[in-house]
Enzyme design. Structure first.
Site, PDB file in Angstrom:
ATOM      1  N   TRP A  22       0.760  -1.204  -0.348  1.00  0.00           N
ATOM      2  CA  TRP A  22       0.043  -0.090  -0.397  1.00  0.00           C
ATOM      3  C   TRP A  22       0.858   1.364   0.215  1.00  0.00           C
ATOM      4  CZ3 TRP A  22      -4.466  -0.686  -1.841  1.00  0.00           C
ATOM      5  CH2 TRP A  22      -5.267  -1.733  -2.325  1.00  0.00           C
ATOM      6  N   LYS A  79     -12.690  -0.980   7.323  1.00  0.00           N
ATOM      7  CA  LYS A  79     -11.871  -2.844   8.506  1.00  0.00           C
ATOM      8  C   LYS A  79     -12.756  -2.866   9.958  1.00  0.00           C
ATOM      9  CE  LYS A  79      -9.079  -2.417   4.589  1.00  0.00           C
ATOM     10  NZ  LYS A  79      -8.668  -2.683   3.733  1.00  0.00           N
ATOM     11  N   ASP A 124      -0.886   6.674   6.535  1.00  0.00           N
ATOM     12  CA  ASP A 124      -2.374   5.512   6.360  1.00  0.00           C
ATOM     13  C   ASP A 124      -2.705   4.515   7.627  1.00  0.00           C
ATOM     14  OD1 ASP A 124      -4.266   3.735   5.160  1.00  0.00           O
ATOM     15  OD2 ASP A 124      -2.565   3.076   3.470  1.00  0.00           O
TER      16      ASP A 124
END
Ligand SMILES: Cc1ncc(COP(=O)(O)O)c(C=O)c1O
Length: 401
Positions: A116, A229, A204
Protein backbone atom coordinates in the site's frame (compact mmCIF):
# COMPACT_ATOMS: atom_id res chain seq x y z
CA UNK A 1 -30.12 -16.32 6.51
CA UNK A 2 -30.55 -16.52 10.26
CA UNK A 3 -27.93 -15.00 12.52
CA UNK A 4 -26.97 -18.55 13.61
CA UNK A 5 -26.01 -19.41 10.03
CA UNK A 6 -23.50 -16.58 9.77
CA UNK A 7 -19.91 -17.54 9.10
CA UNK A 8 -16.93 -16.19 11.01
CA UNK A 9 -15.41 -13.66 8.65
CA UNK A 10 -11.63 -13.18 8.74
CA UNK A 11 -11.70 -11.14 5.52
CA UNK A 12 -9.36 -8.19 5.09
CA UNK A 13 -11.96 -5.62 4.12
CA UNK A 14 -14.81 -5.21 3.68
CA UNK A 15 -14.87 -7.23 6.83
CA UNK A 16 -16.89 -8.40 9.78
CA UNK A 17 -19.34 -6.04 11.45
CA UNK A 18 -21.01 -6.59 14.83
CA UNK A 19 -24.35 -8.34 14.47
CA UNK A 20 -26.06 -5.90 16.83
CA UNK A 21 -25.02 -3.09 14.47
CA UNK A 22 -26.41 -4.90 11.45
CA UNK A 23 -29.71 -5.37 13.27
CA UNK A 24 -29.80 -1.73 14.34
CA UNK A 25 -29.02 -0.68 10.76
CA UNK A 26 -32.01 -2.66 9.54
CA UNK A 27 -34.21 -0.60 11.86
CA UNK A 28 -32.58 2.65 10.77
CA UNK A 29 -33.17 1.76 7.13
CA UNK A 30 -36.88 1.87 7.88
CA UNK A 31 -36.96 4.74 10.34
CA UNK A 32 -33.96 6.90 11.21
CA UNK A 33 -34.01 8.73 14.56
CA UNK A 34 -37.79 8.70 14.80
CA UNK A 35 -38.20 10.71 11.61
CA UNK A 36 -40.30 8.08 9.82
CA UNK A 37 -37.74 8.26 6.99
CA UNK A 38 -35.07 5.62 6.43
CA UNK A 39 -31.38 6.52 6.77
CA UNK A 40 -30.73 5.84 3.08
CA UNK A 41 -33.59 8.16 2.16
CA UNK A 42 -33.17 11.13 4.45
CA UNK A 43 -31.56 14.44 3.45
CA UNK A 44 -27.96 14.79 4.52
CA UNK A 45 -28.90 18.37 5.48
CA UNK A 46 -31.66 17.27 7.86
CA UNK A 47 -31.09 18.29 11.46
CA UNK A 48 -31.23 14.65 12.57
CA UNK A 49 -28.45 13.57 10.20
CA UNK A 50 -26.22 16.57 10.79
CA UNK A 51 -26.56 15.96 14.54
CA UNK A 52 -25.56 12.35 13.93
CA UNK A 53 -22.43 13.43 12.04
CA UNK A 54 -21.40 15.90 14.76
CA UNK A 55 -21.90 13.21 17.39
CA UNK A 56 -19.79 10.73 15.41
CA UNK A 57 -17.05 13.31 15.20
CA UNK A 58 -17.06 13.86 18.95
CA UNK A 59 -17.13 10.12 19.68
CA UNK A 60 -13.99 9.66 17.56
CA UNK A 61 -12.34 12.69 19.14
CA UNK A 62 -13.06 11.37 22.60
CA UNK A 63 -12.04 7.76 21.98
CA UNK A 64 -8.80 8.58 20.17
CA UNK A 65 -8.02 11.63 22.27
CA UNK A 66 -7.71 13.90 19.24
CA UNK A 67 -6.47 17.37 20.32
CA UNK A 68 -8.24 20.61 19.31
CA UNK A 69 -5.37 21.37 16.91
CA UNK A 70 -6.76 18.66 14.59
CA UNK A 71 -9.99 18.45 12.60
CA UNK A 72 -11.92 15.22 12.16
CA UNK A 73 -13.30 15.05 8.63
CA UNK A 74 -15.42 12.63 6.62
CA UNK A 75 -15.08 12.04 2.92
CA UNK A 76 -15.28 9.36 0.22
CA UNK A 77 -12.81 7.80 -2.18
CA UNK A 78 -11.22 5.41 0.32
CA UNK A 79 -7.55 5.04 1.11
CA UNK A 80 -6.75 5.27 -2.59
CA UNK A 81 -8.48 8.63 -2.81
CA UNK A 82 -6.23 9.84 -0.02
CA UNK A 83 -3.12 8.62 -1.86
CA UNK A 84 -3.92 11.52 -4.20
CA UNK A 85 -5.53 13.99 -1.77
CA UNK A 86 -2.65 14.06 0.71
CA UNK A 87 -0.21 14.81 -2.11
CA UNK A 88 -2.31 17.64 -3.52
CA UNK A 89 -3.11 19.28 -0.19
CA UNK A 90 0.42 18.93 1.18
CA UNK A 91 2.03 20.17 -2.03
CA UNK A 92 -0.33 23.17 -1.90
CA UNK A 93 0.68 23.82 1.72
CA UNK A 94 4.36 23.59 0.83
CA UNK A 95 3.93 25.85 -2.20
CA UNK A 96 2.40 28.54 0.03
CA UNK A 97 5.27 28.15 2.52
CA UNK A 98 8.08 27.86 -0.07
CA UNK A 99 6.82 29.33 -3.37
CA UNK A 100 10.34 29.77 -4.76
CA UNK A 101 11.33 26.10 -4.83
CA UNK A 102 11.76 24.34 -8.17
CA UNK A 103 9.88 21.08 -8.70
CA UNK A 104 13.00 18.93 -8.27
CA UNK A 105 13.73 20.64 -4.94
CA UNK A 106 10.24 20.03 -3.56
CA UNK A 107 10.56 16.63 -1.95
CA UNK A 108 7.97 14.14 -0.74
CA UNK A 109 9.37 11.53 1.64
CA UNK A 110 7.86 8.05 1.43
CA UNK A 111 8.53 5.14 3.76
CA UNK A 112 7.80 2.01 1.74
CA UNK A 113 7.07 -1.01 3.92
CA UNK A 114 4.49 -2.83 1.81
CA UNK A 115 2.16 -2.91 -1.16
CA UNK A 116 0.00 0.00 0.00
CA UNK A 117 2.76 2.49 0.74
CA UNK A 118 4.38 1.45 -2.54
CA UNK A 119 1.14 2.34 -4.32
CA UNK A 120 0.88 5.63 -2.45
CA UNK A 121 4.42 6.57 -3.55
CA UNK A 122 3.55 5.66 -7.15
CA UNK A 123 0.56 7.99 -7.04
CA UNK A 124 2.74 10.82 -5.73
CA UNK A 125 5.15 10.24 -8.64
CA UNK A 126 2.24 10.16 -11.09
CA UNK A 127 0.78 13.45 -9.88
CA UNK A 128 4.10 15.26 -10.05
CA UNK A 129 4.65 18.68 -8.52
CA UNK A 130 7.53 17.35 -6.47
CA UNK A 131 10.12 14.59 -6.29
CA UNK A 132 9.56 11.36 -4.38
CA UNK A 133 12.34 10.38 -2.01
CA UNK A 134 12.07 6.83 -0.69
CA UNK A 135 13.17 7.21 2.92
CA UNK A 136 13.41 3.48 3.55
CA UNK A 137 12.30 0.41 1.58
CA UNK A 138 11.47 -2.78 3.45
CA UNK A 139 12.43 -4.94 0.48
CA UNK A 140 16.07 -3.96 0.83
CA UNK A 141 16.05 -5.46 4.31
CA UNK A 142 14.42 -8.77 3.39
CA UNK A 143 16.38 -11.99 2.83
CA UNK A 144 15.47 -12.22 -0.88
CA UNK A 145 15.68 -8.47 -1.49
CA UNK A 146 12.13 -8.29 -2.86
CA UNK A 147 9.70 -9.14 -0.04
CA UNK A 148 7.92 -6.75 2.25
CA UNK A 149 8.45 -8.74 5.41
CA UNK A 150 9.93 -6.25 7.87
CA UNK A 151 10.07 -2.80 9.36
CA UNK A 152 13.53 -1.52 8.37
CA UNK A 153 15.96 -0.61 11.16
CA UNK A 154 15.73 3.00 12.40
CA UNK A 155 19.20 3.82 10.99
CA UNK A 156 17.88 3.11 7.49
CA UNK A 157 15.45 6.05 7.67
CA UNK A 158 16.91 9.18 6.13
CA UNK A 159 14.35 11.94 6.04
CA UNK A 160 14.72 15.07 3.91
CA UNK A 161 15.30 18.42 5.58
CA UNK A 162 12.14 20.26 4.54
CA UNK A 163 9.82 17.83 2.76
CA UNK A 164 6.29 18.66 1.61
CA UNK A 165 5.18 15.49 3.34
CA UNK A 166 6.52 12.41 5.11
CA UNK A 167 4.40 9.39 4.43
CA UNK A 168 4.11 6.00 6.09
CA UNK A 169 1.57 3.22 6.28
CA UNK A 170 1.19 2.10 9.89
CA UNK A 171 -0.20 -1.34 8.99
CA UNK A 172 0.35 -2.99 5.63
CA UNK A 173 -2.82 -5.02 5.13
CA UNK A 174 -1.51 -7.18 2.29
CA UNK A 175 1.93 -7.98 3.69
CA UNK A 176 1.07 -8.15 7.39
CA UNK A 177 3.85 -5.71 8.35
CA UNK A 178 3.17 -3.16 11.07
CA UNK A 179 5.08 -0.56 13.04
CA UNK A 180 5.23 -1.55 16.71
CA UNK A 181 3.38 0.81 19.02
CA UNK A 182 5.70 0.39 21.99
CA UNK A 183 9.13 2.05 21.68
CA UNK A 184 11.68 -0.37 20.25
CA UNK A 185 13.51 -1.36 17.05
CA UNK A 186 10.35 -1.70 14.93
CA UNK A 187 8.51 1.40 16.16
CA UNK A 188 8.22 4.36 13.79
CA UNK A 189 11.48 6.33 14.28
CA UNK A 190 9.85 9.59 15.38
CA UNK A 191 13.18 10.65 16.90
CA UNK A 192 14.77 10.79 13.43
CA UNK A 193 12.19 13.19 11.95
CA UNK A 194 13.34 16.70 10.99
CA UNK A 195 13.35 18.94 14.04
CA UNK A 196 12.19 22.18 12.47
CA UNK A 197 8.64 23.53 12.45
CA UNK A 198 5.43 21.55 12.23
CA UNK A 199 6.27 18.15 10.81
CA UNK A 200 4.20 17.22 7.70
CA UNK A 201 3.82 13.62 8.89
CA UNK A 202 1.10 11.63 7.10
CA UNK A 203 -0.03 8.17 8.17
CA UNK A 204 -2.26 5.65 6.48
CA UNK A 205 -4.13 3.98 9.35
CA UNK A 206 -6.68 2.26 7.10
CA UNK A 207 -6.44 -1.17 8.64
CA UNK A 208 -5.86 -0.36 12.29
CA UNK A 209 -7.91 2.78 12.89
CA UNK A 210 -9.59 2.59 16.30
CA UNK A 211 -8.20 -0.87 17.00
CA UNK A 212 -5.86 0.69 19.58
CA UNK A 213 -4.58 4.17 20.46
CA UNK A 214 -2.45 5.98 17.86
CA UNK A 215 1.09 6.67 19.13
CA UNK A 216 2.12 10.33 18.93
CA UNK A 217 -1.18 11.26 17.28
CA UNK A 218 -0.69 14.97 17.95
CA UNK A 219 2.63 14.90 16.05
CA UNK A 220 0.89 13.91 12.83
CA UNK A 221 -0.24 16.32 10.14
CA UNK A 222 -2.72 13.87 8.62
CA UNK A 223 -4.02 10.47 9.65
CA UNK A 224 -6.56 8.76 7.46
CA UNK A 225 -8.45 5.50 7.20
CA UNK A 226 -11.15 3.83 5.18
CA UNK A 227 -13.92 2.67 7.52
CA UNK A 228 -14.24 -0.78 6.01
CA UNK A 229 -11.82 -2.64 8.28
CA UNK A 230 -12.52 -1.93 11.92
CA UNK A 231 -15.42 0.43 12.11
CA UNK A 232 -17.90 0.27 9.27
CA UNK A 233 -18.78 -0.58 5.71
CA UNK A 234 -16.92 0.70 2.65
CA UNK A 235 -17.79 4.17 1.44
CA UNK A 236 -16.59 6.33 4.30
CA UNK A 237 -13.08 7.72 4.68
CA UNK A 238 -12.09 9.37 7.95
CA UNK A 239 -9.41 12.03 8.23
CA UNK A 240 -7.65 13.65 11.16
CA UNK A 241 -6.06 16.82 9.80
CA UNK A 242 -3.94 19.37 11.66
CA UNK A 243 -5.06 22.96 11.18
CA UNK A 244 -1.92 24.07 9.28
CA UNK A 245 -2.69 21.50 6.57
CA UNK A 246 -6.04 23.12 5.81
CA UNK A 247 -4.86 25.55 3.15
CA UNK A 248 -6.21 27.61 0.29
CA UNK A 249 -5.45 25.17 -2.52
CA UNK A 250 -6.55 27.67 -5.17
CA UNK A 251 -4.09 30.31 -3.94
CA UNK A 252 -1.39 27.62 -4.10
CA UNK A 253 -2.44 26.64 -7.63
CA UNK A 254 -2.07 30.29 -8.68
CA UNK A 255 1.54 30.02 -7.50
CA UNK A 256 2.04 26.92 -9.63
CA UNK A 257 0.92 24.03 -7.40
CA UNK A 258 -0.91 21.10 -9.01
CA UNK A 259 -4.65 22.04 -8.82
CA UNK A 260 -6.72 20.16 -6.24
CA UNK A 261 -10.23 18.95 -7.14
CA UNK A 262 -12.70 20.81 -4.94
CA UNK A 263 -14.00 17.68 -3.19
CA UNK A 264 -10.45 16.61 -2.29
CA UNK A 265 -9.50 19.91 -0.69
CA UNK A 266 -9.33 19.61 3.10
CA UNK A 267 -10.43 23.25 3.32
CA UNK A 268 -13.63 22.39 1.47
CA UNK A 269 -14.30 19.63 4.00
CA UNK A 270 -13.55 21.86 6.99
CA UNK A 271 -15.60 24.79 5.71
CA UNK A 272 -18.62 22.58 5.02
CA UNK A 273 -18.45 20.43 8.15
CA UNK A 274 -17.72 17.44 5.84
CA UNK A 275 -21.02 18.08 4.04
CA UNK A 276 -19.92 19.91 0.88
CA UNK A 277 -21.64 17.33 -1.31
CA UNK A 278 -23.84 14.34 -0.56
CA UNK A 279 -21.85 12.10 1.77
CA UNK A 280 -22.06 8.33 2.13
CA UNK A 281 -25.03 8.62 4.47
CA UNK A 282 -25.52 4.91 5.14
CA UNK A 283 -21.82 4.23 5.74
CA UNK A 284 -21.65 7.17 8.15
CA UNK A 285 -24.69 5.83 9.97
CA UNK A 286 -23.30 2.32 10.34
CA UNK A 287 -19.92 3.62 11.45
CA UNK A 288 -21.65 5.76 14.05
CA UNK A 289 -23.44 2.69 15.38
CA UNK A 290 -20.17 0.74 15.54
CA UNK A 291 -18.44 3.53 17.41
CA UNK A 292 -21.30 3.98 19.87
CA UNK A 293 -21.10 0.26 20.56
CA UNK A 294 -17.34 0.54 21.01
CA UNK A 295 -17.87 3.26 23.59
CA UNK A 296 -20.38 1.16 25.52
CA UNK A 297 -17.86 -1.70 25.71
CA UNK A 298 -15.00 0.46 27.04
CA UNK A 299 -13.75 2.21 23.93
CA UNK A 300 -10.37 1.90 22.25
CA UNK A 301 -8.53 0.64 25.39
CA UNK A 302 -10.94 -2.31 25.59
CA UNK A 303 -10.41 -3.18 21.94
CA UNK A 304 -6.67 -2.79 22.31
CA UNK A 305 -6.63 -5.49 24.98
CA UNK A 306 -8.92 -7.84 23.03
CA UNK A 307 -6.98 -7.29 19.80
CA UNK A 308 -3.71 -7.99 21.59
CA UNK A 309 -5.08 -11.24 23.01
CA UNK A 310 -6.37 -12.32 19.60
CA UNK A 311 -3.10 -11.62 17.81
CA UNK A 312 -1.03 -13.33 20.51
CA UNK A 313 -3.13 -16.47 20.24
CA UNK A 314 -2.79 -16.66 16.45
CA UNK A 315 0.96 -15.96 16.53
CA UNK A 316 1.35 -18.65 19.22
CA UNK A 317 -0.34 -21.33 17.13
CA UNK A 318 1.61 -20.17 14.09
CA UNK A 319 4.81 -20.79 16.08
CA UNK A 320 3.58 -24.29 16.93
CA UNK A 321 2.91 -24.89 13.25
CA UNK A 322 6.40 -23.69 12.38
CA UNK A 323 7.95 -26.01 14.96
CA UNK A 324 6.08 -28.90 13.35
CA UNK A 325 7.20 -27.86 9.87
CA UNK A 326 3.59 -27.31 8.73
CA UNK A 327 3.36 -23.52 8.60
CA UNK A 328 5.73 -20.65 7.88
CA UNK A 329 5.13 -17.09 9.01
CA UNK A 330 5.92 -14.54 6.33
CA UNK A 331 6.94 -11.61 8.50
CA UNK A 332 10.07 -11.10 10.57
CA UNK A 333 9.77 -11.25 14.36
CA UNK A 334 8.77 -7.86 15.77
CA UNK A 335 7.29 -6.55 12.50
CA UNK A 336 4.09 -8.62 12.52
CA UNK A 337 0.70 -6.97 12.42
CA UNK A 338 -2.01 -7.40 15.07
CA UNK A 339 -4.66 -6.98 12.41
CA UNK A 340 -3.48 -9.10 9.45
CA UNK A 341 -1.42 -12.20 10.18
CA UNK A 342 0.09 -13.84 7.12
CA UNK A 343 1.62 -17.27 6.68
CA UNK A 344 2.15 -20.12 4.24
CA UNK A 345 0.89 -23.65 4.65
CA UNK A 346 3.77 -25.90 3.68
CA UNK A 347 3.52 -28.93 1.43
CA UNK A 348 1.96 -29.72 -1.91
CA UNK A 349 -1.81 -29.20 -1.82
CA UNK A 350 -1.81 -28.39 1.90
CA UNK A 351 -3.01 -24.81 1.51
CA UNK A 352 -6.10 -25.93 -0.38
CA UNK A 353 -6.71 -28.56 2.29
CA UNK A 354 -6.35 -25.92 5.01
CA UNK A 355 -8.80 -23.60 3.29
CA UNK A 356 -11.40 -26.26 2.58
CA UNK A 357 -11.23 -27.49 6.19
CA UNK A 358 -11.73 -23.92 7.36
CA UNK A 359 -14.62 -23.43 4.97
CA UNK A 360 -16.29 -26.59 6.31
CA UNK A 361 -16.17 -24.99 9.78
CA UNK A 362 -17.57 -21.68 8.43
CA UNK A 363 -14.21 -19.93 8.98
CA UNK A 364 -14.05 -17.68 5.94
CA UNK A 365 -12.00 -14.97 4.24
CA UNK A 366 -8.64 -16.63 4.98
CA UNK A 367 -7.11 -16.63 1.54
CA UNK A 368 -4.16 -14.24 1.24
CA UNK A 369 -4.20 -11.23 -1.08
CA UNK A 370 -4.05 -12.31 -4.72
CA UNK A 371 -0.69 -10.56 -5.19
CA UNK A 372 1.12 -12.55 -2.50
CA UNK A 373 -0.92 -15.73 -1.96
CA UNK A 374 -0.76 -17.80 1.23
CA UNK A 375 -3.10 -17.32 4.17
CA UNK A 376 -4.12 -14.05 5.76
CA UNK A 377 -6.04 -13.88 9.02
CA UNK A 378 -7.63 -10.48 9.57
CA UNK A 379 -8.59 -9.83 13.16
CA UNK A 380 -10.43 -6.53 13.05
CA UNK A 381 -12.47 -5.19 15.97
CA UNK A 382 -15.66 -7.06 15.13
CA UNK A 383 -13.92 -10.46 15.26
CA UNK A 384 -14.33 -11.58 18.86
CA UNK A 385 -11.83 -13.45 20.98
CA UNK A 386 -14.15 -16.47 21.02
CA UNK A 387 -14.31 -16.47 17.23
CA UNK A 388 -10.52 -16.23 17.10
CA UNK A 389 -10.33 -19.21 19.49
CA UNK A 390 -12.32 -21.26 16.99
CA UNK A 391 -9.79 -20.51 14.29
CA UNK A 392 -6.88 -21.21 16.63
CA UNK A 393 -8.45 -24.58 17.56
CA UNK A 394 -8.81 -25.41 13.90
CA UNK A 395 -5.20 -24.48 13.09
CA UNK A 396 -4.01 -26.58 16.04
CA UNK A 397 -6.07 -29.52 14.80
CA UNK A 398 -4.69 -29.03 11.27
CA UNK A 399 -1.04 -28.95 12.28
CA UNK A 400 -1.54 -31.89 14.64
CA UNK A 401 -2.44 -34.22 11.79
C1 LIG B 1 -3.46 0.10 4.37
C2 LIG B 1 -4.37 0.37 3.23
N1 LIG B 1 -4.26 1.55 2.58
C3 LIG B 1 -5.04 1.83 1.52
C4 LIG B 1 -5.97 0.93 1.08
C5 LIG B 1 -6.83 1.29 -0.10
O1 LIG B 1 -8.07 1.58 0.38
P1 LIG B 1 -9.37 1.70 -0.53
O2 LIG B 1 -9.64 0.34 -1.08
O3 LIG B 1 -10.38 2.17 0.47
O4 LIG B 1 -9.07 2.70 -1.58
C6 LIG B 1 -6.15 -0.28 1.73
C7 LIG B 1 -7.16 -1.24 1.28
O5 LIG B 1 -7.27 -2.34 1.71
C8 LIG B 1 -5.32 -0.57 2.83
O6 LIG B 1 -5.44 -1.71 3.48
Amino acid sequence: MSAEARAINFGAGPSALPESVLEETAKGLLNFAGTGIGIAEISHRSKEFTAFVRNLESLIREQLDVPPTHHILFTQGGGSGQFSAVVLNMLARHRLLRPELAEEDRVMDYVVTGSWSKKAAEEARRLGGGRVNVVADGRKHSPDGKSFNNIPPAEAFTFSEDPALIYYCENETVDGVEFAHAPGPTAFPFERLPKTGLIPLVADYSSSFMSRPIPRLADHAIIYAGAQKNIGPAGLTILIVRQDCVVDVDAAAKLGAVPTPITMSYKTLVDSGSLYNTPSVLAIYMTGLVIERMKSLGGVPYFEQVNKNKAEKVYAVLKEGEAKGKLRGKVQEGSGSWMNIVFDVLGEGEEAKFLSGAEARALKGLKGHRSVGGIRVSLYNAVSEQQTDKLVDYIREFIGQ
